[in-house]
Design a protein around this motif. Structure first.
Motif, mmCIF file in Angstrom:
data_model
loop_
_atom_site.group_PDB
_atom_site.id
_atom_site.type_symbol
_atom_site.label_atom_id
_atom_site.label_comp_id
_atom_site.label_asym_id
_atom_site.label_seq_id
_atom_site.Cartn_x
_atom_site.Cartn_y
_atom_site.Cartn_z
ATOM 1 N N VAL A 21 79.590 -77.107 -4.025
ATOM 2 C CA VAL A 21 78.501 -76.266 -3.529
ATOM 3 C C VAL A 21 78.947 -74.819 -3.311
ATOM 4 C CG1 VAL A 21 76.793 -75.957 -1.701
ATOM 5 C CG2 VAL A 21 77.360 -78.272 -2.501
ATOM 6 N N VAL A 42 65.425 -76.740 -7.719
ATOM 7 C CA VAL A 42 66.626 -77.554 -7.799
ATOM 8 C C VAL A 42 67.664 -76.746 -8.571
ATOM 9 C CG1 VAL A 42 65.860 -78.723 -9.913
ATOM 10 C CG2 VAL A 42 67.597 -79.796 -8.459
ATOM 11 N N ASP A 46 72.755 -78.840 -6.537
ATOM 12 C CA ASP A 46 72.078 -80.019 -5.984
ATOM 13 C C ASP A 46 72.424 -81.262 -6.791
ATOM 14 O OD1 ASP A 46 69.593 -79.001 -4.027
ATOM 15 O OD2 ASP A 46 70.132 -77.544 -5.546
ATOM 16 N N ARG A 47 72.292 -81.150 -8.101
ATOM 17 C CA ARG A 47 72.493 -82.323 -8.954
ATOM 18 C C ARG A 47 73.944 -82.794 -8.952
ATOM 19 N NH1 ARG A 47 67.797 -83.250 -11.416
ATOM 20 N NH2 ARG A 47 66.411 -81.532 -12.019
ATOM 21 N N GLU A 50 74.843 -84.294 -5.474
ATOM 22 C CA GLU A 50 74.269 -85.621 -5.254
ATOM 23 C C GLU A 50 75.003 -86.686 -6.055
ATOM 24 O OE1 GLU A 50 70.058 -86.077 -4.611
ATOM 25 O OE2 GLU A 50 70.002 -87.711 -6.091
ATOM 26 N N GLU A 69 67.579 -87.141 -2.871
ATOM 27 C CA GLU A 69 66.407 -86.306 -3.128
ATOM 28 C C GLU A 69 66.184 -86.092 -4.619
ATOM 29 O OE1 GLU A 69 64.608 -81.832 -2.221
ATOM 30 O OE2 GLU A 69 66.569 -82.396 -1.414
ATOM 31 N N GLU A 70 67.251 -85.796 -5.363
ATOM 32 C CA GLU A 70 67.072 -85.503 -6.783
ATOM 33 C C GLU A 70 66.789 -86.773 -7.579
ATOM 34 O OE1 GLU A 70 66.576 -82.548 -6.921
ATOM 35 O OE2 GLU A 70 67.604 -82.038 -5.072
ATOM 36 N N ASP A 92 70.571 -85.648 1.065
ATOM 37 C CA ASP A 92 70.057 -84.322 0.706
ATOM 38 C C ASP A 92 71.279 -83.488 0.347
ATOM 39 O OD1 ASP A 92 68.852 -81.885 0.380
ATOM 40 O OD2 ASP A 92 67.579 -82.049 2.155
ATOM 41 N N PRO A 93 71.559 -83.324 -0.948
ATOM 42 C CA PRO A 93 72.826 -82.698 -1.336
ATOM 43 C C PRO A 93 72.932 -81.223 -0.967
ATOM 44 C CG PRO A 93 71.412 -83.008 -3.248
ATOM 45 C CD PRO A 93 70.749 -83.722 -2.105
ATOM 46 N N VAL A 94 71.805 -80.506 -1.042
ATOM 47 C CA VAL A 94 71.754 -79.118 -0.566
ATOM 48 C C VAL A 94 70.403 -78.931 0.105
ATOM 49 C CG1 VAL A 94 71.880 -76.672 -1.133
ATOM 50 C CG2 VAL A 94 73.234 -78.308 -2.458
ATOM 51 N N ASP A 95 70.382 -79.010 1.410
ATOM 52 C CA ASP A 95 69.157 -78.747 2.164
ATOM 53 C C ASP A 95 69.036 -77.238 2.352
ATOM 54 O OD1 ASP A 95 66.911 -79.385 3.917
ATOM 55 O OD2 ASP A 95 68.213 -78.657 5.519
ATOM 56 N N THR A 97 67.573 -75.434 -0.403
ATOM 57 C CA THR A 97 67.871 -75.001 -1.770
ATOM 58 C C THR A 97 67.300 -73.616 -2.057
ATOM 59 O OG1 THR A 97 67.981 -77.276 -2.590
ATOM 60 C CG2 THR A 97 67.547 -75.559 -4.214
#
Length: 269
Positions: A21, A42, A46-47, A50, A69-70, A92-95, A97
């Motif tokens: 990240v 997105v 994020d991808r 996750e 989420e993704e 939530d990999p990046v809250d 975004t």
């Protein structure tokens, strides 16, 4: 949930932030950002985050299910697991975004664990501020490894500060909340990052947060953190929040004794 798992998930979030990240923060190309829906962004961060988090969580708890989420954006039927049995991770990999994609802070990495349909674990990391909160059901909340209790029974309504996320509120509700802000000490603008709002409730920077949209990955981790620190998270009608509920409206207050006062001030103005 063993204490080792509690520490391992926190370390996983720190590792993901450091490896995936943060290296992409303010370094995204136009091709690295897309819209899942109008206004719903997105990024490649994020991808990738996750994917890494999901694979590691499955190793930590063999047989567990990951609802990210993704992944849900591609397969909404994954949400059925939130009321199922066994261990289910929400990721939530990046809250935040939108903040991340614009090169702004805050943003956060968040994970929650449900066991047989009930929240049992939570983790929220703000990687830029280097703040990690985690909770274990029945065993309290920690902030950077130290127990934290958010409630302040000496607080009074007129001296509180908190956030109302008014962007998505229906017009009539928005008008009531904005008018009711006069009864509160200070009504703050939203930070566009639910994870950071929950962290601020733990640190004492704010006493409450009012949300309208309540997607499970945005709120399940923070709700357990606040509950285990002595606060509450309830729908506007007073019912308790559950990640599988497809509802709107959530009022999070760091001190349970003030929940009704804050609700009345903001929603009955």
């Amino acid at each position: 949930m063993a204490d080792r798992l509690r520490d391992d998930v926190g370390e996983l979030l720190r590792e993901t932030a450091a490896e995936i990240v943060l290296p992409l923060f303010r370094r995204l190309d136009e091709a690295d950002v897309a819209e899942k829906a109008p206004g719903d962004l997105v990024t490649v961060a994020d991808r990738r985050a996750e994917e890494k988090i999901a694979a590691a969580l499955r190793r930590l708890l063999p047989g567990s299910v990951v609802v990210g989420e993704e992944a849900v954006a591609d397969d909404p039927t994954l949400l059925r697991h939130l009321r199922g049995g066994g261990d289910v991770w929400l990721v939530d990999p990046v809250d935040g975004t939108g903040n991340f994609a614009a090169g702004r802070q805050p943003f956060a990495l968040m994970v929650a664990l449900l066991t047989d349909g009930e929240l049992t674990g939570a983790w929220v990391l703000d990687p830029l501020a280097d703040i990690l909160a985690d909770a274990r059901v029945g065993e309290g909340t920690r902030l950077d490894g130290r127990p934290v209790h958010a409630a302040d029974r000496s607080a009074v309504l007129g001296a509180l500060r908190g956030t109302a996320m008014t962007r998505f509120l229906p017009p009539g509700t928005r008008e009531r909340v904005e008018a009711g802000g006069a009864r509160i000490g200070e009504l703050l603008p939203g930070q566009h990052c639910a994870g950071r709002e929950y962290l601020d409730a733990l640190t004492g920077d704010q006493s409450f947060v009012l949300f309208w949209r309540t997607l499970p990955w945005d709120h399940a981790p923070g709700v357990l953190l606040v509950r285990e620190a002595g606060g509450v998270a309830r729908r506007f009608d007073g019912t308790e929040y559950h990640p599988a509920d497809d509802g709107r409206g959530l009022l999070v207050v760091a001190d349970e004794h003030l929940w009704t006062d804050v609700r009345d001030a903001l929603l009955d103005a």
